[in-house]
Design an enzyme around this catalytic site. Structure first.
Site, short mmCIF file in Angstrom:
data_model
loop_
_atom_site.label_atom_id
_atom_site.label_comp_id
_atom_site.label_asym_id
_atom_site.label_seq_id
_atom_site.Cartn_x
_atom_site.Cartn_y
_atom_site.Cartn_z
N GLY A 42 -11.77 -4.27 -10.21
CA GLY A 42 -12.08 -3.41 -9.08
C GLY A 42 -13.02 -4.02 -8.05
N GLY A 44 -12.32 -6.32 -5.96
CA GLY A 44 -11.63 -6.66 -4.73
C GLY A 44 -10.97 -8.02 -4.74
N LYS A 45 -10.82 -8.61 -5.93
CA LYS A 45 -10.27 -9.97 -6.01
C LYS A 45 -8.82 -10.02 -5.55
CE LYS A 45 -11.09 -10.39 -10.43
NZ LYS A 45 -11.52 -8.98 -10.62
N SER A 46 -8.00 -9.09 -6.04
CA SER A 46 -6.59 -9.08 -5.64
C SER A 46 -6.44 -8.80 -4.15
CB SER A 46 -5.82 -8.02 -6.43
OG SER A 46 -5.77 -8.36 -7.82
N THR A 47 -7.28 -7.93 -3.63
CA THR A 47 -7.28 -7.64 -2.20
C THR A 47 -7.59 -8.89 -1.40
OG1 THR A 47 -7.94 -5.34 -2.55
CG2 THR A 47 -8.38 -6.27 -0.38
N GLU A 162 -4.30 -13.54 -11.53
CA GLU A 162 -4.29 -13.33 -12.99
C GLU A 162 -3.00 -13.87 -13.62
OE1 GLU A 162 -6.71 -12.54 -14.78
OE2 GLU A 162 -8.10 -11.34 -13.59
#
Length: 220
Positions: A42, A44-47, A162
């Site tokens: 949560g 914000g890494k993927s964002t 990931e």
């Protein structure tokens, strides 16, 4: 675009125009960089990866490639490969061959069959799978096909979210070897992963996302 430098410049982002998920992010991606981004779920890494890949646009600040906004550089999207956390989310074709060739065909590149075969060989996808539906693959096979589809058009930068999730130990070691070979080619990688031991010795830069803030830490 024979070489590149990507710069995130005071980049902030929010989904609802109120709460900022990412705050004034600054980062430079140079040729041959292997950048690991870590942080809690949560954070914000993927964002952040989606912004680098041009899937999302920042609320403020900018993402530049060789000094130009990425959305104004038509070649930019040909030179990156973005593999999402769940490989099947990116699949859109009926066969593995078509899946691996999709981006190359979309970019109107030549030597499609050669590109597919080379990418498949690099990641360990057997040609016997070419006629199979990508939706029938195991998690490990699907991940390899997703990566091969990005490598086939020969990008400068590979963006991985990931990538070790859902793989057994053998699959994780296999993916590590793929990343080692990729780095040996002088290409760049930005990767988000909680399983940092599989990129041990590969990352020359490590950044941590925490409460929307971004800081560089020592490589593991």
């Amino acid at each position: 675009m024979d070489s590149f430098q990507i710069q995130l410049q005071d980049m902030s982002f929010s989904y609802d125009n109120s709460k900022l998920i990412l705050r004034r992010i600054n980062m430079i991606i140079k040729p041959e960089d292997f950048i690991l981004i870590v942080g809690e779920n949560g954070a914000g890494k993927s964002t952040l990866l989606k912004i680098i890949a041009g899937v999302l646009k920042p609320r403020s600040g900018c993402v530049l490639v060789n000094g130009r906004p990425i959305h104004k550089d038509k070649e930019y999207f040909k030179k990156i490969g973005f593999v999402m956390q769940y490989a099947e989310d990116s699949f859109c074709c009926d066969t593995v061959f078509d899946e691996i060739s999709f981006a190359s065909k979309n970019f109107k590149l030549d030597r499609i069959k050669e590109r597919v075969e080379n990418a498949a060989r690099l990641v360990g996808v057997d040609q016997s799978l070419f006629s199979k539906s990508p939706y029938e693959l195991s998690s490990g096979e699907a991940r390899k096909v997703a990566i091969a589809s990005m490598l086939a058009h020969d990008p400068f930068l590979l963006i991985l979210d990931e990538p070790f999730v859902g793989l057994d130990k053998l699959g994780k070691e296999s993916l590590r070897n793929i990343l080692i070979n990729w780095k040996k080619q002088g290409k760049s990688t930005v990767i988000v992963s909680h399983q940092t031991k599989y990129v041990d010795g590969l990352a020359n830069k490590v950044f941590k996302l925490e409460a929307g803030s971004f800081s560089q830490i020592n490589p593991f």
